[in-house]
Design a protein around this motif. Structure first.
Motif, PDB file in Angstrom:
ATOM      1  N   VAL A 152      55.698 -17.532 -16.168  1.00 41.65           N
ATOM      2  CA  VAL A 152      55.769 -18.839 -15.518  1.00 41.65           C
ATOM      3  C   VAL A 152      55.887 -18.627 -14.015  1.00 41.65           C
ATOM      4  O   VAL A 152      56.765 -17.884 -13.553  1.00 41.65           O
ATOM      5  CB  VAL A 152      56.964 -19.663 -16.028  1.00 41.65           C
ATOM      6  N   LEU A 153      55.005 -19.260 -13.255  1.00 40.70           N
ATOM      7  CA  LEU A 153      55.070 -19.262 -11.795  1.00 40.70           C
ATOM      8  C   LEU A 153      55.535 -20.644 -11.351  1.00 40.70           C
ATOM      9  O   LEU A 153      54.781 -21.611 -11.425  1.00 40.70           O
ATOM     10  CB  LEU A 153      53.706 -18.940 -11.177  1.00 40.70           C
ATOM     11  N   ASP A 154      56.796 -20.737 -10.941  1.00 39.35           N
ATOM     12  CA  ASP A 154      57.362 -22.002 -10.496  1.00 39.35           C
ATOM     13  C   ASP A 154      57.210 -22.114  -8.982  1.00 39.35           C
ATOM     14  O   ASP A 154      57.508 -21.169  -8.245  1.00 39.35           O
ATOM     15  CB  ASP A 154      58.836 -22.083 -10.889  1.00 39.35           C
ATOM     16  N   GLU A 155      56.770 -23.278  -8.515  1.00 35.55           N
ATOM     17  CA  GLU A 155      56.495 -23.509  -7.088  1.00 35.55           C
ATOM     18  C   GLU A 155      55.540 -22.440  -6.561  1.00 35.55           C
ATOM     19  O   GLU A 155      55.804 -21.746  -5.583  1.00 35.55           O
ATOM     20  CB  GLU A 155      57.801 -23.507  -6.278  1.00 35.55           C
ATOM     21  N   ALA A 156      54.383 -22.328  -7.214  1.00 37.59           N
ATOM     22  CA  ALA A 156      53.417 -21.285  -6.848  1.00 37.59           C
ATOM     23  C   ALA A 156      52.899 -21.467  -5.429  1.00 37.59           C
ATOM     24  O   ALA A 156      52.672 -20.476  -4.709  1.00 37.59           O
ATOM     25  CB  ALA A 156      52.248 -21.295  -7.839  1.00 37.59           C
ATOM     26  N   ASP A 157      52.707 -22.703  -4.978  1.00 39.37           N
ATOM     27  CA  ASP A 157      52.213 -22.917  -3.618  1.00 39.37           C
ATOM     28  C   ASP A 157      53.202 -22.430  -2.576  1.00 39.37           C
ATOM     29  O   ASP A 157      52.821 -21.872  -1.543  1.00 39.37           O
ATOM     30  CB  ASP A 157      51.897 -24.397  -3.399  1.00 39.37           C
ATOM     31  N   GLU A 158      54.488 -22.609  -2.824  1.00 41.86           N
ATOM     32  CA  GLU A 158      55.495 -22.136  -1.885  1.00 41.86           C
ATOM     33  C   GLU A 158      55.515 -20.611  -1.826  1.00 41.86           C
ATOM     34  O   GLU A 158      55.684 -20.025  -0.754  1.00 41.86           O
ATOM     35  CB  GLU A 158      56.872 -22.669  -2.300  1.00 41.86           C
ATOM     36  N   THR A 181      50.003 -17.758 -19.409  1.00 44.84           N
ATOM     37  CA  THR A 181      50.381 -17.948 -18.005  1.00 44.84           C
ATOM     38  C   THR A 181      50.485 -19.437 -17.709  1.00 44.84           C
ATOM     39  O   THR A 181      49.529 -20.190 -17.909  1.00 44.84           O
ATOM     40  CB  THR A 181      49.345 -17.309 -17.065  1.00 44.84           C
ATOM     41  N   LEU A 182      51.653 -19.856 -17.225  1.00 46.02           N
ATOM     42  CA  LEU A 182      51.911 -21.248 -16.860  1.00 46.02           C
ATOM     43  C   LEU A 182      52.192 -21.312 -15.364  1.00 46.02           C
ATOM     44  O   LEU A 182      53.141 -20.683 -14.881  1.00 46.02           O
ATOM     45  CB  LEU A 182      53.106 -21.810 -17.636  1.00 46.02           C
ATOM     46  N   MET A 183      51.369 -22.038 -14.638  1.00 49.36           N
ATOM     47  CA  MET A 183      51.544 -22.204 -13.191  1.00 49.36           C
ATOM     48  C   MET A 183      51.953 -23.640 -12.906  1.00 49.36           C
ATOM     49  O   MET A 183      51.254 -24.580 -13.286  1.00 49.36           O
ATOM     50  CB  MET A 183      50.252 -21.877 -12.441  1.00 49.36           C
TER      51      MET A 183
END
Length: 645
Positions: A152-158, A181-183
């Motif tokens: 899991v990629l949390d706050e991927a843009d940051e 994969t969860l973005m």
């Protein structure tokens, strides 16, 4: 709409926490179309993304089992951009997976890496961490990702904005290819889409953001302040709303330290949060907010992403956010999980255009007003005191007996006055703030609006500033300086006279009182402004251009008048046609001045035989004095050798 069934253990945890209705993003990830697939999700901040990906990953991690097996190599990896967000995610997943026997381990910067390595050695089911620390553990062999089932990629843009792209690619390349994969990201920028195409397989794109309607639980307010009133405005906003929890955002660490110290000096229970603090200090500050020991948090944008603080009903932007995303993420700390919140922007005149453009791009409707005045805050305090003291409550027998003893010693009025004094003792005093009226009206003067000449009408007062020609004073930068220090506009300033050591200028009488109050505050770099008398008028040979009558009002005989640039007539007796700049005619070759053209040369006559005066004289025959004699160099070396030492 109740939660759709996910897993019995997780369903019980949601009921125990009081979750009844899922948010849009939670409903989307639990839909049948998203089961078992990679997800690329964009959702507003505060929309419950942590619970959403916790529920979405449960079938992949547990399958049909009710509980996890003995902890060994981790099965799930959650990556967050900041330490605070990673610790918060770990806390949320701990209660969500409590009945499954999950072991959740954190790996974040600022904590003891050796202790984390020992914890990983004992085994874990879910690992939550920041990119840099996770990569460090992988390279050292402390973290084995061979059994990972979900990432899991949390706050991927940051994370991409913070420069973690290489670390993310390294971590994802280490995980198995058949992982899920969860973005999750607030926005789906081009870099996010590129990363998703590289590391996701047939991902389902979910957009749970409301593009046409802003966050309905957040009320936006923009307050006009003078540039020097930021601290006082923050104090009054905090006192006006009296929220159980508030966060004040600044752009730099220095500003955080300064404002934190100012609030504590005024009696607020405040904590500071910035990148220069250790992880222990940052954790203690957030825990103080959660426990209620502190009511105000002064922070940089390190606290703008993902933090969920209970009872946080107020966000103050003491300094303008850098961009629209910063505004939304800062404001998203309040109005979470269905609760209402207020986001206040303190706007100086120089930042007005930027804030208006930012609000328009974000489709936000902010209510513009001045900062709360001291009188308004005192009226609010009276209402709050009366409501708090007259609320219906039940008292114990001991409290009732103590009240009777007090009534026997003092009157009811005295006891009530003492109670009010005790309640007001913990309230910081409100400040006197200035409402910057420059933002109440358009500063562009209409072409039909008459121009006021202050000096001619006499409706002005003169002031002096200790900057002159010796310090390169120039109206181009003096005018905005006077506006900023005096809280006035360009329309309130008349003539500006620059002298050697100071500058005198005039202020319209309507703005003199406001200007005089503003210049009482100490200015920067020793700049001093004080009242003065009007300077002596300049001697002018002609009336100013602004006082000249219009062309149609001038007398017609002025056109026939003598103009100063016309030449005087030639005096009597001067030869006709002779001009002083005429050259004398050149003579012809025969010496006469005739000829068609006065400057043309006449034909040359026959030249006398003999030597020409301009020709060189013949050189005498014989030896040439400059020629070297034959054999003069014979026997001489071509060069002179230097003696060796």
């Amino acid at each position: 709409m109740p939660f759709p069934p996910c897993h019995p253990a997780l369903d019980h945890a949601l009921v125990g926490r009081g979750y009844e209705t899922p948010t849009p993003v939670q409903s989307a990830v639990l839909d049948d179309a998203a089961a078992g697939r990679d997800l690329l999700v964009s959702a507003q901040t505060g929309s419950g993304k942590t619970v959403a990906f916790g529920l979405a990953a449960a079938p992949t991690l547990l399958g049909q089992a009710e509980r996890f097996d003995k902890a060994d190599a981790p099965l799930a990896l959650v990556i967050a951009p900041t330490r605070e967000l990673a610790l918060q995610v770990a806390t949320e997943l701990t209660w969500l997976y409590a009945e499954t026997g999950a072991r959740v381990v954190t790996c974040v910067g600022g904590m003891d890496a050796r202790k984390e390595a020992r914890t990983l050695n004992f085994g874990a089911h879910i690992v939550v961490g920041t990119p840099g620390r996770l990569r460090d553990h992988i390279e050292r062999g402390n973290l084995d990702l061979s059994a990972i089932r979900a990432v899991v990629l949390d706050e991927a843009d940051e994370m991409l904005d913070m420069g973690f792209k290489e670390d993310l690619e390294f971590i994802l390349d280490t995980t198995p290819q058949d992982r899920r994969t969860l973005m999750f990201s607030a926005t789906l920028a081009r870099e996010i889409v590129t990363l998703a195409k590289t590391y996701q397989r047939d991902a389902l794109r979910i957009d749970a953001t409301s593009k046409d309607t802003p966050h309905g639980d957040i009320e936006y307010r923009a307050m006009r302040i003078a540039p020097t009133d930021m601290e006082r405005a923050v104090v009054n906003v905090l006192r006006y709303f009296e929220s159980p929890g508030a966060i004040v955002f600044c752009n730099t660490r220095e500003a955080v330290n300064h404002l934190h110290a100012a609030l504590r000096e005024r009696g607020f229970s405040a904590v500071g949060l910035s990148g220069e603090l250790s992880q222990r200090e940052r954790s203690d500050a957030l825990q103080a907010l959660r426990d209620g020991h502190a009511r105000v948090c002064v922070a940089t944008d390190v606290a703008a992403r993902g933090l969920d603080l209970p009872d946080l009903g107020l966000v103050i932007h003491a300094q303008t956010p850098i961009n629209q995303a910063g505004l939304l993420h800062r404001s998203g700390r309040t109005g979470r999980a269905g609760k209402k919140g207020v986001s206040v922007l303190l706007v100086s005149y120089a930042r007005r255009r930027k804030v208006e453009r930012m609000l328009a791009e974000a489709r936000l409707d902010a209510v513009w007003s001045g900062p709360p005045s001291a009188e308004e805050i005192r009226e609010k305090d009276k209402a709050r005191l009366l409501d708090g003291l007259t609320a219906v409550e039940t008292f114990s027998e001991e409290e009732t007996a103590l009240a009777q003893d007090l009534l026997a010693r003092r009157s009811a009025e005295e006891i009530a006055a003492l109670l009010i004094r005790a309640r007001k003792a913990g309230m910081p005093e409100p400040e006197e703030v200035y409402d910057d009226e420059r933002m109440k009206r358009d500063q562009v003067r209409s072409k039909d609006e008459p121009f006021v000449d202050f000096a001619r009408d006499g409706d002005c007062d003169w002031f002096r500033i200790n900057l002159g020609r010796e310090k390169n004073a120039d109206p181009k930068w003096m005018l905005p300086l006077i506006c900023r220090l005096g809280h006035v506009t360009k329309r309130d300033i008349g003539a500006i006279r620059i002298f050697e050591r100071d500058t005198k200028f005039e202020i319209t009488r309507a703005a003199v009182e406001r200007f005089t109050q503003a210049i009482q505050a100490p200015a920067e770099d020793g700049i001093k402004i004080e009242p003065t008398v009007a300077p002596a008028p300049k001697e002018r040979t002609a009336p100013p251009r602004g006082n000249r009558p219009p062309a149609e009002a001038r007398s017609p005989d002025r056109r026939d008048a003598k103009k100063p640039w016309e030449k005087k007539p030639r005096a009597e007796g001067a030869p006709d046609g002779k001009k002083p700049w005429d050259k004398k005619p050149r003579r012809d070759g025969d010496g006469s001045a005739g000829g068609d053209k006065p400057w043309a040369k006449g034909p040359r006559g026959p030249k006398p035989d003999g030597d020409k005066p301009w020709s060189k004289k013949p050189k005498p025959a014989g030896d040439k004095p400059w020629a070297k004699k034959a054999g003069a160099d014979k026997g001489k070396p071509k060069y002179k050798a230097k003696a060796r030492p």
